[in-house]
Design a protein around this motif. Structure first.
Motif, PDB file in Angstrom:
ATOM      1  N   PRO A  87       1.106  -1.263   0.413  1.00 17.75           N
ATOM      2  CA  PRO A  87       0.442   0.343   0.015  1.00 17.75           C
ATOM      3  C   PRO A  87       0.806   1.193  -0.131  1.00 17.75           C
ATOM      4  O   PRO A  87       0.603   2.315  -0.858  1.00 17.75           O
ATOM      5  CB  PRO A  87      -0.809  -0.325   1.100  1.00 17.75           C
ATOM      6  CG  PRO A  87      -0.961  -1.612   1.567  1.00 17.75           C
ATOM      7  CD  PRO A  87       0.827  -2.261   1.212  1.00 17.75           C
ATOM      8  N   LEU A 128       2.074   1.953  -3.299  1.00 14.06           N
ATOM      9  CA  LEU A 128       1.276   1.820  -4.081  1.00 14.06           C
ATOM     10  C   LEU A 128       0.619   3.664  -4.204  1.00 14.06           C
ATOM     11  O   LEU A 128       0.626   4.420  -4.917  1.00 14.06           O
ATOM     12  CB  LEU A 128      -0.181   1.109  -4.404  1.00 14.06           C
ATOM     13  CG  LEU A 128       0.117  -0.375  -5.119  1.00 14.06           C
ATOM     14  CD1 LEU A 128      -1.225  -0.986  -4.700  1.00 14.06           C
ATOM     15  CD2 LEU A 128       0.252  -0.395  -6.742  1.00 14.06           C
ATOM     16  N   TYR A 129       0.127   4.128  -2.581  1.00 14.47           N
ATOM     17  CA  TYR A 129       0.168   5.442  -2.400  1.00 14.47           C
ATOM     18  C   TYR A 129       1.020   6.252  -2.818  1.00 14.47           C
ATOM     19  O   TYR A 129       0.909   7.147  -3.867  1.00 14.47           O
ATOM     20  CB  TYR A 129       0.289   5.222  -1.309  1.00 14.47           C
ATOM     21  CG  TYR A 129      -0.330   7.089  -0.644  1.00 14.47           C
ATOM     22  CD1 TYR A 129      -2.152   7.570  -1.141  1.00 14.47           C
ATOM     23  CD2 TYR A 129       0.579   7.981  -0.499  1.00 14.47           C
ATOM     24  CE1 TYR A 129      -2.309   9.369  -0.820  1.00 14.47           C
ATOM     25  CE2 TYR A 129      -0.007   9.512   0.087  1.00 14.47           C
ATOM     26  CZ  TYR A 129      -1.077  10.009  -0.199  1.00 14.47           C
ATOM     27  OH  TYR A 129      -1.795  10.623  -0.395  1.00 14.47           O
ATOM     28  N   LEU A 148       3.127   5.300  -6.009  1.00 20.33           N
ATOM     29  CA  LEU A 148       3.385   5.804  -7.370  1.00 20.33           C
ATOM     30  C   LEU A 148       2.072   6.350  -7.370  1.00 20.33           C
ATOM     31  O   LEU A 148       1.754   7.007  -8.265  1.00 20.33           O
ATOM     32  CB  LEU A 148       3.299   4.190  -7.700  1.00 20.33           C
ATOM     33  CG  LEU A 148       4.026   3.108  -8.258  1.00 20.33           C
ATOM     34  CD1 LEU A 148       3.756   1.491  -8.609  1.00 20.33           C
ATOM     35  CD2 LEU A 148       5.349   3.880  -8.758  1.00 20.33           C
ATOM     36  N   SER A 149       0.553   6.403  -6.435  1.00 19.20           N
ATOM     37  CA  SER A 149       0.240   7.733  -7.115  1.00 19.20           C
ATOM     38  C   SER A 149       0.437   8.574  -6.827  1.00 19.20           C
ATOM     39  O   SER A 149      -0.058  10.039  -7.963  1.00 19.20           O
ATOM     40  CB  SER A 149      -1.166   7.254  -6.840  1.00 19.20           C
ATOM     41  OG  SER A 149      -2.087   7.741  -6.003  1.00 19.20           O
ATOM     42  N   THR A 197       3.208  10.224 -10.385  1.00 21.97           N
ATOM     43  CA  THR A 197       2.113   9.516 -11.289  1.00 21.97           C
ATOM     44  C   THR A 197       0.494  11.113 -11.824  1.00 21.97           C
ATOM     45  O   THR A 197       0.517  10.749 -12.539  1.00 21.97           O
ATOM     46  CB  THR A 197       1.227   8.087 -12.068  1.00 21.97           C
ATOM     47  OG1 THR A 197       0.796   7.745 -11.125  1.00 21.97           O
ATOM     48  CG2 THR A 197       2.309   7.255 -11.524  1.00 21.97           C
ATOM     49  N   LYS A 198       0.920  11.224 -10.567  1.00 24.65           N
ATOM     50  CA  LYS A 198      -0.885  12.370 -10.842  1.00 24.65           C
ATOM     51  C   LYS A 198      -0.235  13.531 -11.665  1.00 24.65           C
ATOM     52  O   LYS A 198       0.782  14.134 -11.506  1.00 24.65           O
ATOM     53  CB  LYS A 198      -0.628  13.391  -8.982  1.00 24.65           C
ATOM     54  CG  LYS A 198      -2.484  13.677  -8.672  1.00 24.65           C
ATOM     55  CD  LYS A 198      -2.112  14.468  -7.730  1.00 24.65           C
ATOM     56  CE  LYS A 198      -2.831  13.313  -6.378  1.00 24.65           C
ATOM     57  NZ  LYS A 198      -2.881  13.556  -5.036  1.00 24.65           N
ATOM     58  N   LYS A 199      -0.874  13.596 -11.926  1.00 28.91           N
ATOM     59  CA  LYS A 199      -0.954  15.304 -13.321  1.00 28.91           C
ATOM     60  C   LYS A 199      -1.873  16.234 -12.598  1.00 28.91           C
ATOM     61  O   LYS A 199      -2.709  16.143 -11.646  1.00 28.91           O
ATOM     62  CB  LYS A 199      -2.173  14.400 -14.639  1.00 28.91           C
ATOM     63  CG  LYS A 199      -1.253  13.740 -14.994  1.00 28.91           C
ATOM     64  CD  LYS A 199      -2.489  13.674 -16.808  1.00 28.91           C
ATOM     65  CE  LYS A 199      -1.922  12.156 -17.124  1.00 28.91           C
ATOM     66  NZ  LYS A 199      -2.518  10.880 -16.359  1.00 28.91           N
ATOM     67  N   GLU A 236      -7.878  15.686 -10.262  1.00 25.01           N
ATOM     68  CA  GLU A 236      -8.258  14.988  -9.185  1.00 25.01           C
ATOM     69  C   GLU A 236      -8.604  15.570  -8.236  1.00 25.01           C
ATOM     70  O   GLU A 236      -8.112  16.480  -7.911  1.00 25.01           O
ATOM     71  CB  GLU A 236      -7.287  14.025  -8.737  1.00 25.01           C
ATOM     72  CG  GLU A 236      -6.751  12.686  -9.845  1.00 25.01           C
ATOM     73  CD  GLU A 236      -8.234  11.593 -10.008  1.00 25.01           C
ATOM     74  OE1 GLU A 236      -7.574  11.252  -9.014  1.00 25.01           O
ATOM     75  OE2 GLU A 236      -7.853  10.962 -11.432  1.00 25.01           O
TER      76      GLU A 236
END
Lengths: 398, 284
Positions: B268, B271-272, B274-275, B278-280, B284
């Motif tokens: 987790p 993954l967090y 990575l998120s 990659t956030k533009k 969001e």
């Protein structure tokens, strides 16, 4: 349609009541077939609970797990792998391209778990104790099955959360939708973590079967192989399900979405090919390292080659070629073959090459096959019901 | 009192006397902490195939009682079933007919117990592996996991049980010995602590080196078992699995299970991260 922004409770209730009614003609050939399979399956299920598993299955003391575990659970869960891959790509890696397929894939994944993993209940001898590993009537911390059962339960919750904004949209509950949407990233991260653990966990279940499973299929790396193959199993299922959905539910899909689907399929086929190369490479390493050459000339070796070469290597090449030439037909054939390959692999580990050396045999009864079909039809009917009502295939609200 | 009961009683008295010399094992609960696992030694060179152990087992466990004199049970190779916890089979070997009793081996680290999601299969501190009906889901993973194919399932019951030899756990708690051991007229079966049984088994081999193969089945197989076997011929000839290795079965999944908490915590976080990466911007 019902565009009211603020509903009083009674009118929402009326809306749900109205939505529960069937849409479209009822007595289509497909519906009649489904009704026949489901009614028959329910009768078989009733007999199974009244008279025991032996009354309808060929399970025996040597083969405690048959088609209901091997196909419904072990294979079904691999097919449901698309949901964790797509949500990972879209919500974690922000690959916006795959956004249009998030909803149908998550729905498919959720329903697969509810129905396929749910079919586990039919196989349990004492299902009234099903909650024991959850409520703590002794926790079997040493058990892979304990882990898998917990992760199944939690994963279903995660998928329900991921899908809940769609339900809120359907009910026009804007506030709830905004609130639920905020939980999506958390649910996705949680869901992907659980997926890696129980996809590999299904393989880990068979680590105990070392004395029983044919050496060509047994490996201490079974958990890794199961996880890796769930990647292309999930992708193949998305392509397969999407291809059918785009025919059956044509009127539910908005034009841009329809146009972008081909592009998505090609990206998916690239992903499938890459994951299959990785998987085949691992298979090869295990094969060479295990010194399995002498098994190749046996009938088990031939069967192994059918699975690995015909239904993994060839679809892998087809995915690659289809992607390069941008040929949809090749990609679809590859997806179909991949699904067969996964089915073979999971059944080989769980049923066919299991107890290969034993004089006792197992092959499913027609009733076991029937009940498995019932589960498939039930899932399709619920999938269709939801897609025809909720904004699954188009992001626009109805 | 009929003849059979008398014979059984006489035999149990004799066996009880024999086992006392080997060191009687008591099951008082206070003693549990320093308890050693108990087991049974079967010397196949002594077994005459009378099947009194089968009879005693069936009587004690309320199962259909076989009739050794009439049913010709040794003619075919039989297996344990949900209502037959032990069987004696005859094997033709290079040294003539050898009889082998089969039942649960009560492994020291049983695969069935490690497989069970609810500990319905339990390795008791005394040694016997027993089944708890109130915990069991009927998932039958114990059957899949057991390398000796011992747990049996009642496929034709709406309320099925997992059935197998319990080493007469309830009798042991009363201070008695397993019924089959008590019934054996030839002292082919001996009940005791594994350490002591190993000493007996070894001394028999050393004193009669020509009568035995120099292997005690169960000493190390699958990590060691509660039942031990002596034989005059290689164990392959007696239907034993000799390819199980010496690793205990819980070890097969241990590494996987150890990785679980690491994945649950580490993935987790990854993954967090990575998120976030990659956030533009503005999205969001």
């Amino acid at each position: 349609m019902l565009g009211a922004q603020t509903w009083s409770a009674p009118s929402r209730w009326q809306f749900i009541k109205q939505e529960l009614k069937p849409k479209g003609p009822l007595w289509t050939p497909f519906n009649m077939l489904a009704a026949f399979v489901i009614v028959g399956g329910l009768i078989i299920t009733a007999i199974r609970f009244a008279k025991g598993l032996g009354a309808v299955t060929n399970l025996n003391q040597t083969y405690p797990w048959g088609l209901w575990i091997g196909f419904d659970v072990i294979t079904g869960v691999a097919f449901a792998g698309g949901a964790y891959l797509v949500t990972l790509s879209v919500y974690v890696l922000h690959a916006e391209k795959f956004h249009p397929i998030v909803r149908p894939t998550v729905l498919n994944g959720f329903l697969s778990y509810v129905f396929y993993a749910g079919a586990l209940v039919l196989d349990l001898g004492r299902p009234w104790h099903i909650a024991n590993p959850i409520i703590g009537n002794k926790f079997g911390y040493n058990s892979v099955l304990f882990l898998v059962s917990w992760h199944f339960l939690l994963y279903m919750l995660a998928e329900l959360l991921e899908f809940s904004p769609v339900v809120a949209e359907w009910l026009n509950a804007e506030k709830a939708k905004r609130w639920l949407s905020r939980l999506t990233l958390g649910a996705v991260i949680f869901g992907v973590t659980l997926s890696t653990l129980h996809q590999s966990g299904l393989g880990a279940l068979y680590l105990f079967a070392k004395p029983k499973l044919h050496p060509l299929w047994y490996s201490e790396f079974l958990p890794v192989l199961f996880l890796a193959s769930s990647v292309f199993a999930g992708i193949a299922m998305i392509i397969f399900e999407g291809t059918i959905s785009h025919r059956v539910f044509r009127d539910r899909i908005d034009p841009q979405h329809h146009a972008s689907f081909e592009d998505i399929v090609f990206s998916l086929s690239k992903g499938a090919a890459v994951s299959m190369y990785v998987y085949l490479f691992m298979k090869f390493l295990i094969f060479v390292h295990g010194q399995h050459w002498n098994y190749v000339a046996t009938k088990w070796g031939a069967w192994f080659l059918v699975e690995v070469v015909v239904f993994t290597l060839i679809p892998c090449a087809l995915f690659t070629h289809g992607y390069r030439q941008q040929r949809l037909d090749l990609v679809r054939i590859a997806a179909g073959m991949t699904l067969v390959g996964i089915l073979l692999n999971r059944l080989n580990v769980s049923v066919i090459a299991f107890n290969w050396n034993s004089p006792a045999t197992y092959y499913p009864t027609v009733w076991e096959v029937w009940v498995s079909l019932m589960v498939v039809f039930m899932e399709i009917l619920v999938f269709r019901w939801v897609v025809n009502r909720m904004p699954v295939l188009s992001s626009a609200t109805h | 009192m009929n003849r059979r009961t008398f014979l059984t009683l006489a035999a149990s008295a004799a066996a009880a006397a024999a086992s006392r010399t080997a060191g009687a094992v008591t099951f008082q609960r206070e003693e549990r902490e320093e308890q050693e696992f108990v087991g049974v030694l079967m010397d196949t060179t002594r077994c005459i195939g009378c099947r009194q152990c089968e009879v005693a087992c069936a009587e004690v466990n309320d199962l259909p009682v076989p009739k050794p004199a009439e049913d010709n049970g040794l003619a075919e190779r039989r297996d344990t079933t949900p209502d037959r916890f032990t069987v004696v089979n005859a094997y033709e070997t290079e040294k003539g007919k050898v009889f082998v009793k089969k039942q649960c081996l009560h492994c020291w680290q049983p695969a069935c117990a490690a497989a069970c999601p609810t500990n319905a299969m339990e390795k008791t501190p005394q040694g016997p592996v027993i089944w708890h009906p109130d915990r069991c889901l009927g998932c039958r993973y114990c059957m899949l996991a057991c390398p000796f194919e011992i747990p049996r399932f009642e496929y034709f019951s709406a309320n099925p049980r997992i059935r197998k030899c319990t080493m007469c756990f309830s009798r042991l708690e009363e201070g008695k010995i397993p019924a089959c051991v008590a019934a054996c007229p030839m002292d082919a079966l001996q009940f005791g602590k594994k350490r002591e049984l190993m000493e007996i088994a070894r001394s028999r081999i050393y004193q009669n080196p020509d009568s035995y193969v120099h292997h005690i089945y169960g000493e190390f197989e699958a990590g060691g078992t509660g039942w031990l076997y002596l034989s005059s011929v290689p164990f392959e000839q007696l239907g034993f699995r000799t390819d199980l290795g010496t690793m205990t079965f819980p070890d097969y999944t241990r590494e996987f299970l150890y990785a679980v908490p690491l994945v649950l915590l580490g993935l987790p976080t990854l993954l967090y991260g990575l998120s976030e990466m990659t956030k533009k911007k503005g999205g969001e």
